[in-house]
Each structure stands twice: as structure tokens, then as C-alpha cells.
Motif scaffolding. Structure first.
Motif, mmCIF file in Angstrom:
data_model
loop_
_atom_site.group_PDB
_atom_site.id
_atom_site.type_symbol
_atom_site.label_atom_id
_atom_site.label_comp_id
_atom_site.label_asym_id
_atom_site.label_seq_id
_atom_site.Cartn_x
_atom_site.Cartn_y
_atom_site.Cartn_z
ATOM 1 N N LEU A 48 -4.218 0.329 -5.666
ATOM 2 C CA LEU A 48 -4.598 -0.993 -6.055
ATOM 3 C C LEU A 48 -6.217 -1.034 -6.685
ATOM 4 N N TRP A 49 -5.976 -0.875 -7.984
ATOM 5 C CA TRP A 49 -7.131 -1.125 -8.893
ATOM 6 C C TRP A 49 -8.218 -2.081 -8.576
ATOM 7 N N GLY A 50 -9.434 -1.565 -7.959
ATOM 8 C CA GLY A 50 -10.450 -2.680 -7.689
ATOM 9 C C GLY A 50 -10.106 -3.052 -6.310
ATOM 10 N N GLY A 51 -9.134 -2.713 -5.610
ATOM 11 C CA GLY A 51 -8.940 -3.251 -4.420
ATOM 12 C C GLY A 51 -9.272 -2.163 -3.183
ATOM 13 N N GLY A 52 -9.574 -0.991 -3.797
ATOM 14 C CA GLY A 52 -10.061 0.201 -2.739
ATOM 15 C C GLY A 52 -8.885 0.658 -1.678
ATOM 16 N N ALA A 53 -7.675 0.310 -2.161
ATOM 17 C CA ALA A 53 -6.849 1.001 -1.203
ATOM 18 C C ALA A 53 -5.593 1.233 -1.737
ATOM 19 N N ILE A 54 -4.676 1.889 -0.959
ATOM 20 C CA ILE A 54 -3.176 2.179 -1.441
ATOM 21 C C ILE A 54 -2.275 1.805 -0.289
ATOM 22 N N ASP A 55 -1.245 1.084 -0.920
ATOM 23 C CA ASP A 55 -0.170 0.456 0.008
ATOM 24 C C ASP A 55 0.998 0.989 -0.206
ATOM 25 N N ARG A 56 1.560 1.192 0.993
ATOM 26 C CA ARG A 56 2.972 1.686 1.067
ATOM 27 C C ARG A 56 4.011 0.594 1.196
ATOM 28 N N TYR A 57 5.055 0.221 0.389
ATOM 29 C CA TYR A 57 5.989 -0.808 0.943
ATOM 30 C C TYR A 57 7.437 -0.395 1.070
ATOM 31 N N LEU A 58 8.025 -0.907 1.992
ATOM 32 C CA LEU A 58 9.514 -0.433 2.384
ATOM 33 C C LEU A 58 10.337 -0.826 1.278
ATOM 34 N N PRO A 59 11.545 -0.180 1.205
ATOM 35 C CA PRO A 59 12.556 -0.320 0.057
ATOM 36 C C PRO A 59 12.827 -1.863 0.185
ATOM 37 N N ASP A 60 12.646 -2.659 0.966
ATOM 38 C CA ASP A 60 13.170 -4.173 1.290
ATOM 39 C C ASP A 60 11.723 -5.041 0.745
ATOM 40 N N GLY A 61 10.548 -4.210 0.412
ATOM 41 C CA GLY A 61 9.342 -4.839 -0.080
ATOM 42 C C GLY A 61 8.536 -5.490 0.988
ATOM 43 N N ARG A 62 8.675 -4.990 2.213
ATOM 44 C CA ARG A 62 7.747 -5.374 3.016
ATOM 45 C C ARG A 62 6.548 -4.330 3.023
ATOM 46 N N LEU A 63 5.444 -4.885 3.406
ATOM 47 C CA LEU A 63 4.047 -3.766 3.505
ATOM 48 C C LEU A 63 4.220 -3.117 4.868
ATOM 49 N N ASP A 64 4.417 -1.578 4.542
ATOM 50 C CA ASP A 64 4.422 -0.866 5.695
ATOM 51 C C ASP A 64 3.062 -0.539 6.382
ATOM 52 N N TYR A 65 2.200 -0.059 5.349
ATOM 53 C CA TYR A 65 0.869 0.009 5.809
ATOM 54 C C TYR A 65 -0.063 0.347 4.644
ATOM 55 N N THR A 66 -1.275 0.356 4.800
ATOM 56 C CA THR A 66 -2.258 0.490 3.791
ATOM 57 C C THR A 66 -3.436 1.587 4.138
ATOM 58 N N ILE A 67 -3.757 2.435 3.110
ATOM 59 C CA ILE A 67 -4.786 3.429 3.499
ATOM 60 C C ILE A 67 -6.037 2.671 2.775
ATOM 61 N N ASP A 68 -6.946 2.635 3.284
ATOM 62 C CA ASP A 68 -8.503 2.463 2.672
ATOM 63 C C ASP A 68 -9.046 3.398 2.255
ATOM 64 N N LEU A 69 -9.749 3.489 1.152
ATOM 65 C CA LEU A 69 -10.299 4.284 0.677
ATOM 66 C C LEU A 69 -11.936 4.335 0.319
ATOM 67 N N PRO A 70 -12.639 5.378 0.247
ATOM 68 C CA PRO A 70 -14.258 5.182 0.080
ATOM 69 C C PRO A 70 -14.729 4.703 -1.398
ATOM 70 N N VAL A 71 -13.503 4.547 -2.175
ATOM 71 C CA VAL A 71 -13.826 4.015 -3.476
ATOM 72 C C VAL A 71 -12.975 2.746 -3.638
ATOM 73 N N THR A 72 -13.469 1.906 -4.650
ATOM 74 C CA THR A 72 -12.919 0.661 -5.037
ATOM 75 C C THR A 72 -11.749 0.760 -6.150
ATOM 76 N N HIS A 73 -11.844 1.804 -6.874
ATOM 77 C CA HIS A 73 -10.842 1.962 -7.925
ATOM 78 C C HIS A 73 -9.972 3.232 -7.915
ATOM 79 N N PRO A 74 -8.863 3.382 -7.170
ATOM 80 C CA PRO A 74 -8.025 4.386 -7.115
ATOM 81 C C PRO A 74 -7.183 4.034 -8.217
ATOM 82 N N THR A 75 -6.365 5.039 -8.933
ATOM 83 C CA THR A 75 -5.555 4.726 -9.906
ATOM 84 C C THR A 75 -4.164 5.050 -9.644
ATOM 85 N N LYS A 76 -3.693 6.085 -9.059
ATOM 86 C CA LYS A 76 -2.330 6.537 -8.737
ATOM 87 C C LYS A 76 -2.347 7.744 -7.627
ATOM 88 N N VAL A 77 -1.145 7.736 -6.830
ATOM 89 C CA VAL A 77 -1.041 8.761 -5.997
ATOM 90 C C VAL A 77 -0.027 9.788 -6.314
#
Ligand code: CA
Length: 289
Positions: free
Chosen positions: A210-239
Motif C-alpha cells: 500500500l503506497w502511502g499506506g505504510g502497510a502490506i495487506d494479505r487477502y484470501l482468495p475470496d477477497g477477504r482481508l486476512d491480515y495487515t503488516i504495518d511498516l516503519p515507512v509509509t511508501h512500501p512498493t512490493k513484496v
């Protein structure tokens, strides 16, 4: 979950992480500086290859070198000698666009798209590069072509045009290399950042930076948000998943997106981050060329 700084690389626009299993290195790019980084998690060494033009994505190939997406096309980059060899041009007649993120499909073709550097909407496209060097247009009217990856069974393609604020999903025809029936998979709520790079893990979970969101989301195959990893920076780009058993998660980030007034509070913006989320990734398919 403990997120640590793996490499304080201060990338301007760190992007495109991918695990090179043959070399046991985490590759990533610093786009506008034209740098390809080759990070060794064991020695913590970081070798930098200077491409001499913007480089936005990289993939190891069956031939043992790397395929790179540069500003206006695809090249082979020799990891040992550092020289580049052209494969195909893309939008070489468009002075305001450049190539952006890309990834291999399950058959070893490389999908990568473009974006406007002048903030024009719908000026980009998504392309497919076949092993012989032929380039086919997949989508036009894209604003910022970003993450793309496939479900573990190879039947679905997930795709991010950051301009839509969504991750979309398409049906994938592996024989033809075509996408159809594009529909929304996840819409990122306003205020949580913009969807950027994306990867699918071994269980079919969809990871979105999430660019500008400071986090990485993991979504299940059905589209539900599984969990979020918060980061010490606001602009992650890819994992990317890496390490000997693909259980290490690496996150690239950028300082260019961080507002000037926020930079003092993010001394490691542009860094490469690491955590072990407990789910494994999949080996990146090699480009078949
Ligand atoms: Ca990106």
C-alpha cells in the motif's frame, strides 16, 4: 510480527523484488537511478549493477541471466559481466511514458506494463513478452500498470492498475497467454494508500503493498482481508518471498514518495525490510529465454 530492516539502502524508488533461487540473492531495482541490486541475505552484501537507464522490473531467465524492463523496452542483463542485450522495444515513440512493474506467467512469458511520467491518466498499457521476443498488447487505457501475478493453479491472473485503486482478477488462458473477464478483486479503501506491487503466496493469498499506506495487506482468495503488516515507512512498493525455503518476506520501499516534512520521522525510507509471516511463497517462474 517483527519487521526488521534488512538493508538500509535508501532507494529513491526501490521496486520489483524477486528471489533468484539459482544465485540465492534477492534482486530489486531502484527505478530512476537505473540500479539493479543483488542482495545476499547471508553475507548482507549488496552488489549494484548500473543499467544506465530507468529499470523497473527484473526476472531470472532459463538461460541463467536476467531479463529487465527498462524505460522503453526489454533487455537481457548479464549478472557476471553487467552488459545488456536488447530484446524488444516498448513505446519507444512515447516520450512521456516508461515501463513499470512486471512478472512472469506460469509458462515463462513476461508481462509488464507502462505508465505516464507526466501524470496522464489512461496513457499506459500492459504487454506480454514471449520468449522469442514478440510483444503483444494485453490492456490499453492503463494509468499506472503495477503488480501482476497468477493463482497457484494458474487459472487466475491478479492485476493492479494503481489508478483504479483496485486489485483486479482475470481468467487466464495459459495456452494463449491471454486474460479475460477482468473484474474487481479488492478495492483499497480511501485513506489506506494506493495498491502498488502484488504477489501471490503458496496458499493463494494475495499480498498487496500500500503506497502511502505504510502497510502490506494479505487477502484470501475470496477477497477477504486476512491480515495487515504495518511498516516503519509509509511508501512500501512490493513484496517478494525469498530464502532457501521461500519463507522470508522482503519488502522494498521508496523515499521519493515521502513528503519532505515526514522524512525526518522515516530515516529508513527506501530501505529493504524483512519478516517471516509464517506462510511460504512460490518460486518465481523463470523467463523462458
Ligand atoms: Ca510499483
Amino acid at each position: 510480527m517483527t519487521v526488521s530492516l534488512a538493508l538500509d539502502v535508501k532507494a529513491e524508488l526501490g521496486e520489483g523484488p524477486i528471489w533468484d533461487a539459482r544465485r540465492q540473492r534477492l534482486l530489486f531495482v531502484d527505478i530512476m537511478r537505473g540500479h539493479v541490486h543483488e542482495f545476499d541475505p547471508v553475507s548482507k552484501g549488496d552488489r549494484v549493477h548500473h543499467v544506465g537507464q530507468p529499470v523497473s522490473a527484473i526476472a531470472p531467465t532459463t538461460g541463467g541471466d536476467w531479463l529487465i524492463a527498462t524505460r522503453h523496452g526489454f533487455f537481457h542483463l548479464n549478472p557476471d559481466r553487467g552488459d545488456v542485450k536488447p530484446v524488444a522495444l516498448v513505446e519507444a515513440d512515447k516520450p512521456t511514458t516508461r515501463m513499470n512493474d512486471g512478472y512472469c506467467d506460469p509458462r515463462g512469458r513476461f508481462f509488464a506494463g507502462t505508465m505516464s511520467m507526466a501524470h496522464e491518466k489512461n496513457a499506459g498499457s500492459l504487454y506480454r513478452l514471449d520468449p522469442g521476443g514478440r510483444v503483444t498488447t494485453i490492456f490499453t487505457g492503463v494509468t499506472t500498470s503495477n503488480g501482476i501475478d497468477w493463482s497457484p493453479d494458474g487459472r487466475l491472473t491478479y492485476y493492479v492498475d494503481t489508478g483504479t485503486g483496485r486489485v483486479d482478477v482475470c481468467d487466464f488462458d495459459a495456452d494463449a497467454g491471454t486474460l479475460s473477464n477482468r473484474r474487481p478483486f479488492v478495492t483499497i479503501p480511501a485513506g489506506r494508500g494506493k495498491p502498488d506491487g502484488m504477489i501471490v503466496d503458496a496458499e493463494g493469498g494475495v499480498w498487496v503493498a500500500l503506497w502511502g499506506g505504510g502497510a502490506i495487506d494479505r487477502y484470501l482468495p475470496d477477497g477477504r482481508l486476512d491480515y495487515t503488516i504495518d511498516l516503519p515507512v509509509t511508501h512500501p512498493t512490493k513484496v517478494a518471498f525469498g530464502g532457501p525455503d521461500l519463507s522470508d518476506l522482503y519488502v522494498t520501499s521508496a523515499w521519493i514518495g515521502v513528503p519532505a516534512e515526514a522524512r525526518a520521522s522515516q530515516p529508513h525510507a527506501g530501505g529493504l525490510f524483512h519478516c517471516r509471516p509464517g506462510v511460504k511463497g512460490r518460486a518465481a517462474t523463470l523467463f523462458a529465454g
